[in-house]
Motif scaffolding. Sequence first.
Motif, PDB file in Angstrom:
ATOM      1  N   LYS A   1     -10.149  -8.563  -5.850  1.00 57.70           N
ATOM      2  CA  LYS A   1     -11.343  -8.386  -5.018  1.00 57.70           C
ATOM      3  C   LYS A   1     -12.457  -9.327  -5.487  1.00 57.70           C
ATOM      4  O   LYS A   1     -13.175  -9.906  -4.673  1.00 57.70           O
ATOM      5  CB  LYS A   1     -11.833  -6.930  -5.106  1.00 57.70           C
TER       6      LYS A   1
ATOM      7  N   VAL B   1      -3.165   3.519  -2.214  1.00 57.50           N
ATOM      8  CA  VAL B   1      -3.104   2.140  -1.746  1.00 57.50           C
ATOM      9  C   VAL B   1      -3.401   2.134  -0.246  1.00 57.50           C
ATOM     10  O   VAL B   1      -2.994   3.056   0.472  1.00 57.50           O
ATOM     11  CB  VAL B   1      -1.727   1.499  -2.063  1.00 57.50           C
TER      12      VAL B   1
ATOM     13  N   PRO C   1       1.985   2.982  -5.629  1.00 54.92           N
ATOM     14  CA  PRO C   1       3.275   2.963  -6.326  1.00 54.92           C
ATOM     15  C   PRO C   1       3.094   3.158  -7.836  1.00 54.92           C
ATOM     16  O   PRO C   1       2.079   2.767  -8.404  1.00 54.92           O
ATOM     17  CB  PRO C   1       3.826   1.562  -6.021  1.00 54.92           C
TER      18      PRO C   1
ATOM     19  N   VAL D   1       1.019  -8.445  -9.417  1.00 55.22           N
ATOM     20  CA  VAL D   1       1.103  -7.559 -10.576  1.00 55.22           C
ATOM     21  C   VAL D   1       2.565  -7.421 -11.013  1.00 55.22           C
ATOM     22  O   VAL D   1       2.853  -7.134 -12.176  1.00 55.22           O
ATOM     23  CB  VAL D   1       0.455  -6.184 -10.275  1.00 55.22           C
ATOM     24  N   SER D   2       3.481  -7.657 -10.081  1.00 58.39           N
ATOM     25  CA  SER D   2       4.913  -7.667 -10.426  1.00 58.39           C
ATOM     26  C   SER D   2       5.302  -9.067 -10.873  1.00 58.39           C
ATOM     27  O   SER D   2       5.245 -10.027 -10.104  1.00 58.39           O
ATOM     28  CB  SER D   2       5.743  -7.268  -9.203  1.00 58.39           C
TER      29      SER D   2
ATOM     30  N   ILE E   1      -3.539  -5.067  -4.518  1.00 54.00           N
ATOM     31  CA  ILE E   1      -4.804  -5.765  -4.765  1.00 54.00           C
ATOM     32  C   ILE E   1      -5.660  -4.931  -5.707  1.00 54.00           C
ATOM     33  O   ILE E   1      -6.050  -3.811  -5.390  1.00 54.00           O
ATOM     34  CB  ILE E   1      -5.534  -6.045  -3.434  1.00 54.00           C
TER      35      ILE E   1
ATOM     36  N   ARG F   1       2.843  -1.582 -23.066  1.00 57.50           N
ATOM     37  CA  ARG F   1       3.925  -0.627 -22.805  1.00 57.50           C
ATOM     38  C   ARG F   1       5.080  -0.832 -23.789  1.00 57.50           C
ATOM     39  O   ARG F   1       5.504  -1.948 -24.039  1.00 57.50           O
ATOM     40  CB  ARG F   1       4.475  -0.795 -21.387  1.00 57.50           C
TER      41      ARG F   1
ATOM     42  N   ASN G   1     -15.275  -4.356   3.437  1.00 60.15           N
ATOM     43  CA  ASN G   1     -14.494  -5.469   2.893  1.00 60.15           C
ATOM     44  C   ASN G   1     -13.178  -4.998   2.260  1.00 60.15           C
ATOM     45  O   ASN G   1     -12.566  -5.707   1.468  1.00 60.15           O
ATOM     46  CB  ASN G   1     -15.315  -6.285   1.886  1.00 60.15           C
ATOM     47  N   THR G   2     -12.748  -3.802   2.623  1.00 58.89           N
ATOM     48  CA  THR G   2     -11.469  -3.290   2.120  1.00 58.89           C
ATOM     49  C   THR G   2     -10.321  -4.165   2.611  1.00 58.89           C
ATOM     50  O   THR G   2     -10.332  -4.648   3.746  1.00 58.89           O
ATOM     51  CB  THR G   2     -11.257  -1.835   2.606  1.00 58.89           C
ATOM     52  N   GLU G   3      -9.344  -4.376   1.753  1.00 57.17           N
ATOM     53  CA  GLU G   3      -8.179  -5.196   2.098  1.00 57.17           C
ATOM     54  C   GLU G   3      -6.919  -4.343   2.123  1.00 57.17           C
ATOM     55  O   GLU G   3      -6.814  -3.363   1.374  1.00 57.17           O
ATOM     56  CB  GLU G   3      -7.974  -6.312   1.060  1.00 57.17           C
ATOM     57  N   GLU G   4      -5.963  -4.747   2.948  1.00 57.51           N
ATOM     58  CA  GLU G   4      -4.655  -4.103   2.919  1.00 57.51           C
ATOM     59  C   GLU G   4      -4.036  -4.336   1.541  1.00 57.51           C
ATOM     60  O   GLU G   4      -4.216  -5.411   0.959  1.00 57.51           O
ATOM     61  CB  GLU G   4      -3.752  -4.721   4.003  1.00 57.51           C
ATOM     62  N   SER G   5      -3.332  -3.371   1.028  1.00 62.69           N
ATOM     63  CA  SER G   5      -2.700  -3.399  -0.305  1.00 62.69           C
ATOM     64  C   SER G   5      -3.681  -3.137  -1.441  1.00 62.69           C
ATOM     65  O   SER G   5      -3.302  -3.172  -2.609  1.00 62.69           O
ATOM     66  CB  SER G   5      -1.976  -4.722  -0.596  1.00 62.69           C
ATOM     67  N   GLU G   6      -4.940  -2.879  -1.092  1.00 59.07           N
ATOM     68  CA  GLU G   6      -5.930  -2.612  -2.148  1.00 59.07           C
ATOM     69  C   GLU G   6      -5.696  -1.227  -2.766  1.00 59.07           C
ATOM     70  O   GLU G   6      -5.350  -0.274  -2.082  1.00 59.07           O
ATOM     71  CB  GLU G   6      -7.338  -2.683  -1.545  1.00 59.07           C
ATOM     72  N   ILE G   7      -5.901  -1.186  -4.066  1.00 59.34           N
ATOM     73  CA  ILE G   7      -5.768   0.082  -4.793  1.00 59.34           C
ATOM     74  C   ILE G   7      -7.148   0.748  -4.874  1.00 59.34           C
ATOM     75  O   ILE G   7      -8.123   0.115  -5.262  1.00 59.34           O
ATOM     76  CB  ILE G   7      -5.237  -0.167  -6.229  1.00 59.34           C
TER      77      ILE G   7
ATOM     78  N   THR H   1      -1.259 -14.224 -15.610  1.00 63.21           N
ATOM     79  CA  THR H   1      -1.947 -13.655 -14.427  1.00 63.21           C
ATOM     80  C   THR H   1      -2.981 -12.662 -14.975  1.00 63.21           C
ATOM     81  O   THR H   1      -2.904 -11.475 -14.722  1.00 63.21           O
ATOM     82  CB  THR H   1      -0.979 -12.946 -13.451  1.00 63.21           C
TER      83      THR H   1
ATOM     84  N   VAL I   1       3.687   2.525 -11.780  1.00 61.25           N
ATOM     85  CA  VAL I   1       3.805   1.285 -12.569  1.00 61.25           C
ATOM     86  C   VAL I   1       5.278   1.006 -12.879  1.00 61.25           C
ATOM     87  O   VAL I   1       6.014   1.907 -13.289  1.00 61.25           O
ATOM     88  CB  VAL I   1       3.008   1.410 -13.892  1.00 61.25           C
TER      89      VAL I   1
ATOM     90  N   TRP J   1       5.448  -4.889 -14.345  1.00 65.62           N
ATOM     91  CA  TRP J   1       4.043  -5.004 -13.966  1.00 65.62           C
ATOM     92  C   TRP J   1       3.189  -5.441 -15.144  1.00 65.62           C
ATOM     93  O   TRP J   1       3.478  -5.068 -16.287  1.00 65.62           O
ATOM     94  CB  TRP J   1       3.523  -3.647 -13.454  1.00 65.62           C
ATOM     95  N   GLY J   2       2.158  -6.182 -14.846  1.00 65.23           N
ATOM     96  CA  GLY J   2       1.234  -6.552 -15.895  1.00 65.23           C
ATOM     97  C   GLY J   2       0.571  -7.878 -15.659  1.00 65.23           C
ATOM     98  O   GLY J   2       0.408  -8.319 -14.527  1.00 65.23           O
ATOM     99  N   GLU J   3       0.199  -8.529 -16.771  1.00 65.81           N
ATOM    100  CA  GLU J   3      -0.585  -9.759 -16.700  1.00 65.81           C
ATOM    101  C   GLU J   3       0.301 -10.969 -16.896  1.00 65.81           C
ATOM    102  O   GLU J   3      -0.137 -12.003 -17.297  1.00 65.81           O
ATOM    103  CB  GLU J   3      -1.663  -9.739 -17.756  1.00 65.81           C
TER     104      GLU J   3
ATOM    105  N   SER K   1       3.912  -5.610 -20.336  1.00 67.47           N
ATOM    106  CA  SER K   1       2.475  -5.812 -20.416  1.00 67.47           C
ATOM    107  C   SER K   1       1.783  -4.489 -20.674  1.00 67.47           C
ATOM    108  O   SER K   1       2.429  -3.441 -20.735  1.00 67.47           O
ATOM    109  CB  SER K   1       2.005  -6.414 -19.093  1.00 67.47           C
ATOM    110  N   TRP K   2       0.450  -4.580 -20.796  1.00 67.74           N
ATOM    111  CA  TRP K   2      -0.409  -3.416 -20.916  1.00 67.74           C
ATOM    112  C   TRP K   2      -0.032  -2.533 -22.116  1.00 67.74           C
ATOM    113  O   TRP K   2      -0.267  -1.324 -22.103  1.00 67.74           O
ATOM    114  CB  TRP K   2      -0.362  -2.578 -19.618  1.00 67.74           C
TER     115      TRP K   2
END
Lengths: 58, 282
Positions: B16, A35, A50, B56-57, B11, B137, A18-24, B253, A52, A56-58, B134-135
């Motif tokens: 997932k 990746v 890549p 994430v970006s 991802i 930083r 079930n691996t996806e492209e772009s998965e880390i 997110t 960070v 990047w973040g939430e 975030s995180w």
Amino acid sequence: MLKTNCPICDVQVTLSKNTEESEIISCPDCHTRLVVANLKGNTAILEEAPKVEEDWGE
Amino acid sequence: MITIGLLHTTIRGDEKLIIEAAKKRNIKIKLIDVREEILNRKTYQCDFEVALERCVSTVKGNHATRFFESIGVKVINNSSVSAICEDKFVTSLILQKTHVPTPDFAMVFNADQAQQAIKQLGGFPVVIKPPFGSWGRLLAKVNDIDALETILEHKDVLGSPHQKSFYLQKYIKKPGRDIRSFVINGVTICAIYRDSPHWITNTARGGVATNCPVTKELSNISKKASDAVGGGILSMDVFETADGLQINEINHTTEFKNSEKPTGVSISGAIVDCCIKVAKNL
């Protein structure tokens, strides 16, 4: 299961079905963050993940 | 059959879990790596009505959200919510304006103003944060004037324009932890404590997640904060203070992969259910 190699240490890496492209993922040997850059049929290409970036973040 | 467009860059484990939760519900997920897309309104062929933004970006996620909204796709979270939550200063403004308890704060653009603002906030220590980020930083707990001058000079000389806007926040002494509540359209579905001996408690920085009971106070303040920014799928970073709970930041997110196990709640399932509800109401 799909087998490919770590681009950093060359150890064999097994990807789940079930691996996806772009998965880390992490290399099980050298622990580099990788990746799944390309996933087509029975071929998977891994690259170093890549770094960070500022936004990047939430 | 409902199809949810999952807008992503890399991802993570969180995405997932969302993919798995959708499979369990027999919902189709279309993975859209926005880095590979050509966002052209005149040519884009879209085969879904609802999208879940999980990039994430932040910058790429925002552009993708605005693009898909422009072609009639309902994006969760919408661009108005993202615009508030991505910017700590804007979040604080909205929270204070709507009377949601939050630490005192100020924005300044030079060192002289910073000194005056810190007096207004009650003196040192204060926390300086980049408005975007975030995180944990580039957060700095500033204990005195010497540290303040040094940090501001470094930001001024080395930083990007965003780093030259100094968001100052009153330092809140925490009991070795803070709370993160997971809130979907105003309802707190679960929460975790983030324990850490360090004043930065992000799990990305080593904070340990354990279950936090959802009290009435936590549920109420989380709902108020959610309503203030426009609802959607959010998580709140909450401080426990002598005067009660205070909302520190809101994430639009949110990452949750380390929170499902301690809470026993399928946050990914709740996220997918929220998307299904939106799709059914179109």
